[in-house]
Design an enzyme around this catalytic site. Structure first.
Site, mmCIF file in Angstrom:
data_model
loop_
_atom_site.group_PDB
_atom_site.id
_atom_site.type_symbol
_atom_site.label_atom_id
_atom_site.label_comp_id
_atom_site.label_asym_id
_atom_site.label_seq_id
_atom_site.Cartn_x
_atom_site.Cartn_y
_atom_site.Cartn_z
ATOM 1 N N GLN A 122 0.823 -1.206 0.000
ATOM 2 C CA GLN A 122 0.000 0.000 0.000
ATOM 3 C C GLN A 122 0.858 1.257 0.000
ATOM 4 O OE1 GLN A 122 -2.749 1.217 3.505
ATOM 5 N NE2 GLN A 122 -4.020 0.834 1.709
ATOM 6 N N HIS A 127 0.503 5.032 0.796
ATOM 7 C CA HIS A 127 -0.396 5.997 1.429
ATOM 8 C C HIS A 127 -0.296 7.295 0.644
ATOM 9 C CE1 HIS A 127 -2.273 8.601 4.315
ATOM 10 N NE2 HIS A 127 -2.573 7.582 5.092
ATOM 11 N N ARG A 140 -7.152 4.202 -0.650
ATOM 12 C CA ARG A 140 -5.795 4.718 -0.828
ATOM 13 C C ARG A 140 -5.199 4.422 -2.186
ATOM 14 N NH1 ARG A 140 -3.782 3.329 5.309
ATOM 15 N NH2 ARG A 140 -4.983 5.039 6.206
ATOM 16 N N HIS A 143 3.498 2.230 2.693
ATOM 17 C CA HIS A 143 2.854 2.364 3.994
ATOM 18 C C HIS A 143 2.415 1.056 4.639
ATOM 19 C CE1 HIS A 143 0.621 4.241 7.188
ATOM 20 N NE2 HIS A 143 -0.500 3.644 6.813
ATOM 21 N N ARG A 167 -5.740 -2.422 1.500
ATOM 22 C CA ARG A 167 -6.330 -2.296 2.836
ATOM 23 C C ARG A 167 -7.025 -0.949 2.985
ATOM 24 N NH1 ARG A 167 -4.600 0.273 7.779
ATOM 25 N NH2 ARG A 167 -2.623 0.908 6.858
HETATM 26 C C1 LIG Z 1 2.938 6.254 10.680
HETATM 27 C C2 LIG Z 1 1.905 5.183 10.651
HETATM 28 C C3 LIG Z 1 0.585 5.473 10.945
HETATM 29 C C4 LIG Z 1 -0.395 4.487 10.901
HETATM 30 N N1 LIG Z 1 -1.684 4.816 11.207
HETATM 31 C C5 LIG Z 1 -2.628 3.840 11.221
HETATM 32 C C6 LIG Z 1 -3.968 4.140 11.610
HETATM 33 O O1 LIG Z 1 -4.312 5.262 11.951
HETATM 34 N N2 LIG Z 1 -4.871 3.141 11.591
HETATM 35 C C7 LIG Z 1 -4.538 1.869 11.239
HETATM 36 O O2 LIG Z 1 -5.396 0.993 11.274
HETATM 37 N N3 LIG Z 1 -3.272 1.562 10.872
HETATM 38 C C8 LIG Z 1 -2.315 2.517 10.868
HETATM 39 N N4 LIG Z 1 -1.030 2.192 10.504
HETATM 40 C C9 LIG Z 1 -0.686 0.801 10.281
HETATM 41 C C10 LIG Z 1 -0.568 0.095 11.621
HETATM 42 O O3 LIG Z 1 -0.122 1.000 12.584
HETATM 43 C C11 LIG Z 1 0.406 -1.078 11.577
HETATM 44 O O4 LIG Z 1 0.055 -1.944 10.543
HETATM 45 C C12 LIG Z 1 0.368 -1.841 12.903
HETATM 46 O O5 LIG Z 1 0.562 -0.967 13.995
HETATM 47 C C13 LIG Z 1 1.401 -2.946 12.931
HETATM 48 O O6 LIG Z 1 1.403 -3.495 14.224
HETATM 49 P P1 LIG Z 1 2.155 -4.847 14.531
HETATM 50 O O7 LIG Z 1 1.864 -5.171 15.954
HETATM 51 O O8 LIG Z 1 1.824 -5.842 13.503
HETATM 52 O O9 LIG Z 1 3.693 -4.498 14.332
HETATM 53 P P2 LIG Z 1 4.633 -3.313 14.901
HETATM 54 O O10 LIG Z 1 3.916 -2.336 15.715
HETATM 55 O O11 LIG Z 1 5.427 -2.820 13.757
HETATM 56 O O12 LIG Z 1 5.574 -4.086 15.888
HETATM 57 C C14 LIG Z 1 6.500 -5.045 15.440
HETATM 58 C C15 LIG Z 1 7.218 -5.615 16.636
HETATM 59 O O13 LIG Z 1 8.054 -6.682 16.212
HETATM 60 C C16 LIG Z 1 9.341 -6.527 16.759
HETATM 61 N N5 LIG Z 1 10.298 -7.166 15.851
HETATM 62 C C17 LIG Z 1 10.394 -7.036 14.502
HETATM 63 N N6 LIG Z 1 11.424 -7.796 14.046
HETATM 64 C C18 LIG Z 1 11.962 -8.408 15.123
HETATM 65 C C19 LIG Z 1 13.041 -9.310 15.314
HETATM 66 N N7 LIG Z 1 13.803 -9.725 14.304
HETATM 67 N N8 LIG Z 1 13.323 -9.714 16.564
HETATM 68 C C20 LIG Z 1 12.589 -9.279 17.625
HETATM 69 N N9 LIG Z 1 11.554 -8.439 17.505
HETATM 70 C C21 LIG Z 1 11.246 -8.008 16.274
HETATM 71 C C22 LIG Z 1 9.510 -5.035 16.890
HETATM 72 O O14 LIG Z 1 10.513 -4.726 17.816
HETATM 73 C C23 LIG Z 1 8.123 -4.636 17.346
HETATM 74 O O15 LIG Z 1 8.001 -4.834 18.734
HETATM 75 C C24 LIG Z 1 -0.038 3.174 10.548
HETATM 76 C C25 LIG Z 1 1.286 2.871 10.269
HETATM 77 C C26 LIG Z 1 2.244 3.866 10.303
HETATM 78 C C27 LIG Z 1 3.646 3.517 9.932
#
Ligand SMILES: Cc1cc2nc3c(=O)[nH]c(=O)nc-3n(C[C@H](O)[C@H](O)[C@H](O)COP(=O)(O)OP(=O)(O)OC[C@H]3O[C@@H](n4cnc5c(N)ncnc54)[C@H](O)[C@@H]3O)c2cc1C
Length: 585
Positions: free
Chosen positions: A235, A237, A281, A351, A392
């Site tokens: 995606q 953004h 998007r 994004h 998405r």
């Molecule tokens: C700026 C921004 C704004 C956004 N706004 C929105 C929104 O308003 N609404 C919405 O629905 N979505 C939004 N998104 C998308 C959404 O935030 C993300 O898709 C989501 O938060 C991802 O969460 P997650 O728990 O999958 O991973 P993340 O929050 O990315 O966490 C990944 C975790 O894995 C760990 N990790 C990774 N690799 C390793 C490794 N090799 N060893 C150990 N640990 C590791 C990291 O340390 C971290 O703790 C946004 C994204 C961004 C970038």
């Protein structure tokens, strides 16, 4: 020396998905189940804290919203590539997630009557993005974490970098990791594993993602023989701030912001006459890039990036301060522009990864043949169930992190209890798999052939290549070039070793490992994109501009072969309710 740990469940990643999974285990089984929560950065620095605009859920059926409408918006948004049974499960679980967070103390923004407020978001035909100003992810992380600390029998491992997922005879056995502080090699044995490592946005240069989002989970899955699904769907953004790529939330358009070109025209009327700036998007990003390609954009003299403008001035200072305080701060600090008086320069930025580890609707990790890898789940952005299909909708990702964390957490806990009751012994990964991984990593510290200066060059070259050839508009020639460069970089990478040979905080070594991961992920993205000779959702082929349901209404699976090549196969889309129709906004 290898340090061995045992936990019932190991969760890799402490973003929204990882935290929600941990909390689900704790709130249902308390002390009974031990959990390790591993993160390569300090727990609260996971990218999820950056989520801005909102989390989608049906809260007001009496005002016209419904599960069917949320499901339909999501499936239409996905350009019909979403698995419809997974979408139904998702929309039905979401309202309770919002209410649970509310009960746990999340300060959702309010309507004047005190009820939870929701704002419009792209592609949603009801304003169902639930938000806390423009810092939604931050408050969600904070709430989950503060709830989790009330429980015992779980440990956090911050700054521990996971390097591999151990699967033997189709059963999950644990993960290997490096303690970044000491450089020690660790093995976490566990009955159940939940991979929640987030996306892979950093394979692009112009991206909204934090530096840590390097696709480690996806690459580890590939190396463990697990396929990735639909990786070609990235995606973009529409509104990445120029020149840094920092996100300007869709909430800015949800609150009424306009997009304008060089002629001062609200150009979205030509691309999505009904939804205008709030089309999904993929539609808005293509519109912006078409304006730019046809000469109606601006050019930033320093970065050379072309852009259009996002105008919020008509919203007024009071509304901007109340609803979009973070956006105002970002624009002032990172572009020297106050949106109260000046429009913001924006262009599409990488994004989100619609694709990810191949799972079923319960987030159980599947093999190429569709068999469950016993004991293993994936949750959050790293997983592909697939709810988002080819595109998405905004606010559906933080939402999926919550529901997938919940489902995976609950199931993993039940699995642990069941296997214990059945008298299955604690898992023991074989010494050979541990030794092999230890050698893969630490042999690098013994080698001196080539310093790691080149790793930074390789990483930069990869990210430029992805921006250039695997961006909003794609074609065969560009994708072939991208693939060729990625394969060359992958070869070059085999001879690159860290220059820093110490063990303590060897970030040089981590960069090498991450870059290897990024290359494998990029390989999957570019290869999947080259083979998919149609346009669907975020994957737009100039040479194949039409969606082709006859040949391409199917998920791509990419997997790594024994000779280190990516192979591709396909799997059907689950259609339960809605047949594909033409997508118009
Ligand atoms: C700026 C921004 C704004 C956004 N706004 C929105 C929104 O308003 N609404 C919405 O629905 N979505 C939004 N998104 C998308 C959404 O935030 C993300 O898709 C989501 O938060 C991802 O969460 P997650 O728990 O999958 O991973 P993340 O929050 O990315 O966490 C990944 C975790 O894995 C760990 N990790 C990774 N690799 C390793 C490794 N090799 N060893 C150990 N640990 C590791 C990291 O340390 C971290 O703790 C946004 C994204 C961004 C970038």
């Amino acid at each position: 020396m290898v340090d061995m740990f045992y936990y019932d469940v190991v969760i890799v990643g402490s973003g929204l998905a990882g935290l929600r999974a941990a909390l689900e285990i704790k709130r249902t089984y308390g002390d009974k189940i031990s959990v390790a929560l591993i993160s390569k950065v300090q727990l609260m620095r996971s990218h999820s804290v950056a989520a801005q605009g909102g989390t989608a859920a049906v809260l007001y059926p009496e005002e016209g919203d419904s599960f069917a409408l949320h499901a339909w918006d999501t499936i239409k948004g996905s350009d019909f590539l979403a698995d419809q049974d997974a979408v139904w499960l998702f929309v039905k679980l979401m309202p309770e997630e919002i209410r649970l967070l509310e009960r746990w103390g999340l300060p959702w923004s309010r309507r004047p009557d005190g009820r939870i407020a929701q704002r419009p978001f792209g592609g949603h035909s009801f304003p169902r993005a639930t938000y806390a100003a423009d810092k939604t992810g931050f408050y969600e992380m904070q709430t989950l974490y503060s709830r989790l600390v009330g429980y015992d029998n779980w440990d956090r491992y911050d700054e521990v970098f996971v390097t591999s997922i151990i699967i033997e005879d189709g059963v999950f056995k644990g993960v290997t990791a490096i303690d970044m502080r000491s450089g020690e090699f660790l093995v976490f044995r566990a009955r159940a594993g939940i991979i929640a490592t987030g996306g892979a946005g950093r394979i692009y240069k112009f991206t909204t993602y934090a530096h840590t989002v390097t696709g480690d989970g996806q690459a580890m899955a590939l190396r463990a023989g697990i396929p990735l699904k639909d990786m070609e769907f990235i995606q973009f953004h529409p509104t990445g701030l120029v020149p840094s790529g920092i996100l300007i939330t869709e909430g800015a358009r949800g609150e009424g912001g306009y997009l304008i070109n060089k002629n001062g025209e609200r150009f979205m009327k030509r691309y999505a006459p009904q939804r205008m700036e709030l089309a999904p998007r993929d539609v808005v990003s293509r519109a912006i890039m078409t304006e730019i390609r046809e000469g109606r954009g601006f050019r930033d003299p320093v970065s050379g990036l072309e852009y259009v403008l996002l105008d919020l001035r008509h919203l007024g200072e009071e509304k901007i301060n109340e609803r979009l305080p973070g956006i105002r701060e970002i624009a002032i600090k990172h572009a020297g522009i106050d949106p109260v008086t000046e429009p913001i320069p924006v262009r599409p930025a990488a994004h989100y990864s619609m694709g990810g580890i191949h799972t079923d609707k319960y987030y159980r990790v599947l093999t190429v043949d569709g068999k469950w890898v016993k004991g293993l789940w994936a949750a959050g952005e790293v997983a592909s169930a697939s709810i988002h299909g080819a595109n998405r909708l905004g606010a559906n990702s933080t939402a999926e992190c919550l529901t997938s964390g919940r489902i995976a957490g609950r199931q993993a806990a039940q699995y642990v209890i069941k296997t214990k009751e059945m008298g299955m012994p604690d898992p023991k990964p074989s010494e050979s798999s541990i030794a092999k991984e230890e050698k893969r990593i630490f042999d690098m510290l013994l080698k001196h052939e080539s310093g790691s200066a080149t790793v930074y060059e390789i990483r930069a070259k990869l990210r430029e290549t992805m921006d250039k050839y695997v961006y909003v508009f794609r074609d065969e020639e560009g994708l072939k070039k991208a693939l060729k460069i990625i394969l060359e970089l992958r070869e070059a990478m085999k001879k690159v070793y860290p220059s820093d040979k110490s063990r303590i905080y060897n970030t040089d070594m981590i960069t090498v490992l991450e870059t290897q991961n990024m290359l494998d992920v990029a390989y999957s993205v570019a290869y999947g994109a080259l083979l998919r000779t149609e346009s669907r959702g975020a994957h737009y082929r100039i040479d194949y501009p039409k969606r082709d349901d006859e040949n391409w209404l199917k998920h791509t699976l990419t997997y790594l072969t024994a000779d280190d090549k990516i192979e591709v196969t396909y799997t059907p889309v689950t259609i339960t309710t809605w047949k594909p129709i033409e997508r118009k906004y």
